[in-house]
Structures are given as structure tokens and as C-alpha cells.
Design an enzyme around this catalytic site. Structure first.
Site, short mmCIF file in Angstrom:
data_model
loop_
_atom_site.label_atom_id
_atom_site.label_comp_id
_atom_site.label_asym_id
_atom_site.label_seq_id
_atom_site.Cartn_x
_atom_site.Cartn_y
_atom_site.Cartn_z
CG HIS A 157 -37.87 33.23 -61.27
ND1 HIS A 157 -38.40 33.80 -62.40
CD2 HIS A 157 -38.92 32.64 -60.63
CE1 HIS A 157 -39.70 33.57 -62.45
NE2 HIS A 157 -40.05 32.88 -61.39
CB CYS B 42 -41.84 32.71 -58.51
SG CYS B 42 -41.59 30.93 -58.65
#
EC number: 2.-.-.-
Length: 149
Positions: free
Chosen positions: A113, A124
């Protein structure tokens, strides 16, 4: 057979560069490192190089792009995963934070992301805005994401 739409993910600069420009590189110039993933990977992440690529049948179609990954205690796990789902405007309830252009690839909530390229994440893979949009548009559920240490 390759996915022709992936070829569109190439940057305009690389498409415009042309073979003549590549041949004109000085002898001291070194080629960018190739992606260290298998032909099955649609996305490749090299944690030690802080770099990621989009791929098609072993050929790089976009990248390498800079990334940041999980901080100590929240390390991004190495291995082979599949894209599970995408959410263009995801909000992390766990960390009360936006995760624009999320492409989830683990069952524990790890995703590509848009995020800081100067700060590590909670696992992430942070991408620039442009790279996050490209990954979001290119990757589809079921496609393979490989993470190498």
C-alpha cells in the site's frame, strides 16, 4: 502466455528510452539487479534490497521500486503468498491509519500500500503513491507474491 496488459505498466521513461539509448550506456554503468523471484511471481519483494518488482513469467514489467517493510517485532514474512483481496481506500483499525491502494497477500493482513518510504511498517510493504497505484491496478486476487529475505 504473458499478460499483455502488464506491459502497459512499464514507465513512460523506460518505454521511450529505446534500444539505442540502452546501447549508449557508458561501460562503467551497471545493470540494475534482476528480481530474485521465480517465474510464478506476479510481484517480487527483496527485503534485503528494499526493492519490489511486478513480473510476468519471470520478466520484470515494472520496477524495481523502493519499498519499506516491517520494523523489528513486525517483520514482513518471507515466502510465497497469493493476493487475497484489494481495497483502494482501506483503513487499518489495528493501527488507526490509512492504507491507500491496499493489495493484501497474507491471511494476517499484510499488504502492499501507499506509505512512508522513510519509516518501516507493521509488516506491510510501503510503496510510493505512483507505485501503489500501479500495483493496485496490476495485481489480481490469486496471483503470486514472493517475498525473499
Amino acid at each position: 502466455m504473458g499478460k499483455p496488459w502488464r506491459k502497459l505498466a512499464m514507465t513512460a521513461g523506460s518505454a521511450a528510452l529505446g534500444m539505442a539509448a540502452v546501447l549508449a550506456l557508458p561501460a562503467t554503468a551497471q545493470a540494475a539487479p534482476s528480481a530474485p523471484c521465480s517465474e510464478r511471481a506476479a510481484a517480487c519483494i527483496d527485503l534485503s534490497a528494499n526493492t519490489s518488482w511486478l513480473m510476468d513469467n519471470g520478466a520484470v514489467t515494472y520496477g524495481g521500486v523502493p519499498i519499506t517493510s516491517g520494523m523489528p517485532g513486525y517483520e514482513t514474512p518471507p515466502g510465497s503468498f497469493q493476493v487475497t483481496f484489494k481495497n483502494i481506500d482501506h483503513w487499518s483499525r489495528a493501527y488507526d491509519a490509512p492504507m491507500p491502494y491496499s493489495v493484501f497477500f497474507t491471511t494476517s493482513g499484510i499488504a502492499f500500500h501507499e506509505g512512508s518510504l522513510s519509516e518501516q511498517s507493521h509488516g506491510c510493504i510501503h510503496l510510493s503513491n505512483a507505485a501503489a497505484k500501479t500495483y493496485f491496478n496490476a495485481l489480481q486476487p490469486g496471483e503470486v507474491v514472493e517475498v525473499v529475505p
